[in-house]
Design a protein around this motif. Structure first.
Motif: not given
Length: 194
Positions: A21-27, A41-45, A50-53, A121-125
């Motif tokens: 289930q993809e998380l949305t800003a509304a959710a 990258r908000r939508n990608q985050v 939402g994919r548990r990644q 650098a890249l940060l993994l959230l």
């Protein structure tokens, strides 16, 4: 410490039996991660969460990161609070504690056993529900991002890196003193392990 370990931590795939289930800003409701907005990258985050990644975001566009030994993280946060500094979001990862700070707020950061990560650098959230000691790919939030108004400017609520230097150095000194008292003959008594 190196940024290599921070950037190459693998993401965990979501469960295969159920569609993600993809998380949305509304959710999500009001997004407490306003410091992510300038990364684009908000939508990608939200999709990754939402994919548990883990979600990958670039450092140095709207925030910087100070990497400190994980063993010192709680002491640094406690000392910062005692000085009236709101520490901001912190992730515990395999390379230590990643303290998210205001962009450009620690230009002179130079402290033992720490590293200022900047642009490139890249940060993994991990998803917001993964809080230490729970982890995803050895990463979890020690301190999640505080809730902010949607109209708050990016970086609002993130600490100034220079403000965290004094609590960090005090924590390093306290750990070195504790190690010296525990084993005065040890050659490592003055140095913190990562």
């Amino acid at each position: 410490m190196s940024t290599h370990t921070v950037m190459d931590a693998p993401a965990l795939p979501g469960p295969r039996s159920a569609p993600a289930q993809e998380l949305t800003a509304a959710a999500m409701g009001p997004m407490p991660y306003n410091w992510l907005e300038p990364t684009g990258r908000r939508n990608q985050v939200l999709t990754a969460w939402g994919r548990r990644q883990l979600a990958e975001v670039p450092v140095g566009l709207s925030f910087d990161v100070v990497l400190v030994p994980g063993a010192l993280a709680r002491d640094v946060l406690d000392r910062a609070r005692a000085e009236g500094i709101q520490p901001g979001p912190v992730i515990l990862g395999p390379s230590g504690a990643e303290v998210i700070i205001r962009w450009g707020s620690a230009p002179g950061w130079c402290a033992p056993d720490s590293l200022l990560l900047r642009r490139g650098a890249l940060l993994l959230l991990p998803p917001p529900t993964v809080r230490a000691p729970k982890t995803m790919a050895a990463r979890g939030w020690l301190m999640p991002s505080a809730q902010r108004e949607a109209s708050a400017p990016p970086g609002d609520g993130l600490p100034c890196g220079d403000d965290l230097l004094r609590p960090y150095l005090a924590a390093v000194q306290a750990a070195a003193e504790a190690a010296r008292l525990a084993d005065p003959g040890s050659p490592r008594a003055g140095r913190m392990d990562r």
